[in-house]
Design a protein around this motif. Structure first.
Motif, PDB file in Angstrom:
ATOM      1  N   SER A  54      10.165  -7.515   8.996  1.00  0.00           N
ATOM      2  CA  SER A  54      11.068  -6.576   9.630  1.00  0.00           C
ATOM      3  C   SER A  54      10.166  -4.678   8.251  1.00  0.00           C
ATOM      4  O   SER A  54       9.430  -5.386   7.616  1.00  0.00           O
ATOM      5  N   THR A  55       9.973  -4.312   9.535  1.00  0.00           N
ATOM      6  CA  THR A  55       9.411  -3.039   8.684  1.00  0.00           C
ATOM      7  C   THR A  55      10.164  -1.601   8.436  1.00  0.00           C
ATOM      8  O   THR A  55      11.469  -1.844   9.768  1.00  0.00           O
ATOM      9  N   THR A  56      10.366  -0.606   7.587  1.00  0.00           N
ATOM     10  CA  THR A  56      10.871  -0.089   7.570  1.00  0.00           C
ATOM     11  C   THR A  56       9.803   1.746   6.942  1.00  0.00           C
ATOM     12  O   THR A  56       9.081   1.365   6.911  1.00  0.00           O
ATOM     13  N   TYR A  57      10.097   2.871   7.486  1.00  0.00           N
ATOM     14  CA  TYR A  57       9.218   4.088   7.680  1.00  0.00           C
ATOM     15  C   TYR A  57      10.112   4.947   6.701  1.00  0.00           C
ATOM     16  O   TYR A  57      10.747   5.183   6.404  1.00  0.00           O
ATOM     17  N   THR A  58       9.265   5.900   5.968  1.00  0.00           N
ATOM     18  CA  THR A  58       9.712   7.309   5.425  1.00  0.00           C
ATOM     19  C   THR A  58       9.718   8.056   6.942  1.00  0.00           C
ATOM     20  O   THR A  58       9.364   7.980   8.245  1.00  0.00           O
ATOM     21  N   ASN A  59      10.685   9.024   7.214  1.00  0.00           N
ATOM     22  CA  ASN A  59      11.132  10.174   7.792  1.00  0.00           C
ATOM     23  C   ASN A  59       9.878  10.572   8.055  1.00  0.00           C
ATOM     24  O   ASN A  59       9.693  10.451   9.338  1.00  0.00           O
ATOM     25  N   SER A  60       9.442  11.280   7.937  1.00  0.00           N
ATOM     26  CA  SER A  60       7.994  11.974   8.131  1.00  0.00           C
ATOM     27  C   SER A  60       6.640  10.929   8.749  1.00  0.00           C
ATOM     28  O   SER A  60       5.856  11.658   9.476  1.00  0.00           O
ATOM     29  N   VAL A  61       7.076   9.981   8.967  1.00  0.00           N
ATOM     30  CA  VAL A  61       5.675   9.161   9.399  1.00  0.00           C
ATOM     31  C   VAL A  61       6.475   8.317  10.841  1.00  0.00           C
ATOM     32  O   VAL A  61       5.935   7.624  11.760  1.00  0.00           O
ATOM     33  N   LYS A  62       7.714   8.154  10.786  1.00  0.00           N
ATOM     34  CA  LYS A  62       8.068   7.563  11.796  1.00  0.00           C
ATOM     35  C   LYS A  62       8.093   7.864  13.422  1.00  0.00           C
ATOM     36  O   LYS A  62       7.088   8.650  13.896  1.00  0.00           O
ATOM     37  N   GLY A  63       7.395   7.065  13.944  1.00  0.00           N
ATOM     38  CA  GLY A  63       6.689   7.332  15.429  1.00  0.00           C
ATOM     39  C   GLY A  63       5.304   7.167  14.916  1.00  0.00           C
ATOM     40  O   GLY A  63       4.584   7.561  16.212  1.00  0.00           O
ATOM     41  N   ARG A  64       4.600   7.667  14.146  1.00  0.00           N
ATOM     42  CA  ARG A  64       3.158   8.118  14.166  1.00  0.00           C
ATOM     43  C   ARG A  64       2.233   6.673  13.898  1.00  0.00           C
ATOM     44  O   ARG A  64       1.331   6.730  13.224  1.00  0.00           O
ATOM     45  N   PHE A  65       3.187   6.422  12.702  1.00  0.00           N
ATOM     46  CA  PHE A  65       2.503   5.388  12.194  1.00  0.00           C
ATOM     47  C   PHE A  65       3.176   4.016  12.009  1.00  0.00           C
ATOM     48  O   PHE A  65       4.021   3.490  12.372  1.00  0.00           O
ATOM     49  N   THR A  66       2.147   2.721  11.916  1.00  0.00           N
ATOM     50  CA  THR A  66       3.149   1.616  12.541  1.00  0.00           C
ATOM     51  C   THR A  66       2.136   0.592  10.593  1.00  0.00           C
ATOM     52  O   THR A  66       0.808   0.774  10.927  1.00  0.00           O
ATOM     53  N   ILE A  67       2.943  -0.117   9.904  1.00  0.00           N
ATOM     54  CA  ILE A  67       2.456  -1.013   8.920  1.00  0.00           C
ATOM     55  C   ILE A  67       2.872  -2.398   9.345  1.00  0.00           C
ATOM     56  O   ILE A  67       3.694  -3.100  11.284  1.00  0.00           O
ATOM     57  N   SER A  68       1.586  -2.906   9.223  1.00  0.00           N
ATOM     58  CA  SER A  68       1.478  -4.518  10.050  1.00  0.00           C
ATOM     59  C   SER A  68       1.080  -5.475   9.005  1.00  0.00           C
ATOM     60  O   SER A  68       0.201  -5.122   8.655  1.00  0.00           O
ATOM     61  N   SER A  69       0.890  -7.045   9.237  1.00  0.00           N
ATOM     62  CA  SER A  69       0.156  -8.071   8.446  1.00  0.00           C
ATOM     63  C   SER A  69       0.308  -8.772   9.462  1.00  0.00           C
ATOM     64  O   SER A  69       0.062  -8.922  11.003  1.00  0.00           O
ATOM     65  N   ASP A  70      -0.912  -9.175   8.922  1.00  0.00           N
ATOM     66  CA  ASP A  70      -2.153 -10.401   9.893  1.00  0.00           C
ATOM     67  C   ASP A  70      -2.110 -11.676   8.119  1.00  0.00           C
ATOM     68  O   ASP A  70      -3.693 -10.995   7.786  1.00  0.00           O
ATOM     69  N   ASN A  71      -1.438 -12.549   8.977  1.00  0.00           N
ATOM     70  CA  ASN A  71      -1.692 -13.186   7.685  1.00  0.00           C
ATOM     71  C   ASN A  71      -3.260 -14.519   7.556  1.00  0.00           C
ATOM     72  O   ASN A  71      -3.092 -14.807   6.746  1.00  0.00           O
ATOM     73  N   ALA A  72      -3.872 -14.285   9.420  1.00  0.00           N
ATOM     74  CA  ALA A  72      -4.646 -14.810   9.387  1.00  0.00           C
ATOM     75  C   ALA A  72      -5.968 -14.167   7.904  1.00  0.00           C
ATOM     76  O   ALA A  72      -7.104 -14.558   7.878  1.00  0.00           O
ATOM     77  N   GLU A  73      -5.963 -12.904   8.082  1.00  0.00           N
ATOM     78  CA  GLU A  73      -7.041 -12.138   7.719  1.00  0.00           C
ATOM     79  C   GLU A  73      -6.452 -11.365   6.543  1.00  0.00           C
ATOM     80  O   GLU A  73      -7.696 -11.612   5.626  1.00  0.00           O
ATOM     81  N   GLY A  74      -5.086 -12.507   6.110  1.00  0.00           N
ATOM     82  CA  GLY A  74      -4.879 -11.657   4.647  1.00  0.00           C
ATOM     83  C   GLY A  74      -5.648 -10.804   4.683  1.00  0.00           C
ATOM     84  O   GLY A  74      -5.723 -10.049   3.477  1.00  0.00           O
ATOM     85  N   THR A  75      -4.513  -9.755   5.510  1.00  0.00           N
ATOM     86  CA  THR A  75      -4.704  -8.316   5.219  1.00  0.00           C
ATOM     87  C   THR A  75      -3.088  -7.802   5.716  1.00  0.00           C
ATOM     88  O   THR A  75      -2.434  -8.344   6.115  1.00  0.00           O
ATOM     89  N   MET A  76      -2.683  -6.672   5.658  1.00  0.00           N
ATOM     90  CA  MET A  76      -2.117  -5.458   5.707  1.00  0.00           C
ATOM     91  C   MET A  76      -2.791  -4.105   6.059  1.00  0.00           C
ATOM     92  O   MET A  76      -3.785  -3.744   5.273  1.00  0.00           O
ATOM     93  N   SER A  77      -2.367  -3.837   7.920  1.00  0.00           N
ATOM     94  CA  SER A  77      -2.717  -2.642   8.151  1.00  0.00           C
ATOM     95  C   SER A  77      -1.719  -1.348   7.347  1.00  0.00           C
ATOM     96  O   SER A  77      -0.505  -2.476   7.469  1.00  0.00           O
ATOM     97  N   LEU A  78      -2.016  -0.214   8.156  1.00  0.00           N
ATOM     98  CA  LEU A  78      -1.317   0.551   8.047  1.00  0.00           C
ATOM     99  C   LEU A  78      -2.040   1.779   9.901  1.00  0.00           C
ATOM    100  O   LEU A  78      -3.354   2.219   8.682  1.00  0.00           O
ATOM    101  N   GLN A  79      -1.775   1.429  10.795  1.00  0.00           N
ATOM    102  CA  GLN A  79      -2.068   2.320  11.572  1.00  0.00           C
ATOM    103  C   GLN A  79      -1.303   3.821  11.675  1.00  0.00           C
ATOM    104  O   GLN A  79      -0.442   3.896  11.079  1.00  0.00           O
ATOM    105  N   MET A  80      -2.063   4.957  11.146  1.00  0.00           N
ATOM    106  CA  MET A  80      -1.889   6.383  10.933  1.00  0.00           C
ATOM    107  C   MET A  80      -2.637   7.059  13.117  1.00  0.00           C
ATOM    108  O   MET A  80      -3.402   7.458  12.648  1.00  0.00           O
TER     109      MET A  80
END
Length: 118
Positions: free
Chosen positions: A55-81
């Protein structure tokens, strides 16, 4: 738990960047992971969170522009801006709330600088 943030840089307004946060423990074992940012002269603010459930949540100013994700296999969390503006200029920090046998604790990465030129 150690967190290593990367991916910051200089980008023109309207452009995109992808930030990554590598963790020293399994991503699947972390309860909550988040991105925060601190603009020059301002307090650190929360940007986005991803729960262990996905489940993901965002501050209003970035909604629709930023995407948070995680990759268990790579062991990383990302933020696509995307559609970056000068107001997104800040040092971005990754954060993890990790529960161990001794209890839960917040951990911070060292920060990665994002500069958006207008």
């Amino acid at each position: 738990v150690q967190l290593q943030a990367s991916g910051g840089g200089l980008v023109q307004a309207g452009g995109s960047l992808r930030l990554s946060c590598a963790a020293s423990v399994s991503i699947a074992s972390i309860s909550v992971m988040s991105w925060y940012r601190q603009a020059p002269g301002k307090q650190r603010e929360w940007v986005a969170t991803i729960l262990k459930s996905g489940s993901t949540t965002y501050t209003n100013s970035v909604k629709g522009r930023f995407t948070i994700s995680s990759d268990n296999a790579e062991g990383t969390m990302s933020l696509q801006m995307n559609s970056l503006t000068a107001e997104d200029t800040a040092v971005y920090y990754c954060n993890a709330y990790y529960r161990s046998d001794s209890g839960g604790k917040n951990y911070w990465g060292q920060g990665t600088v994002v500069t958006v030129s207008s």
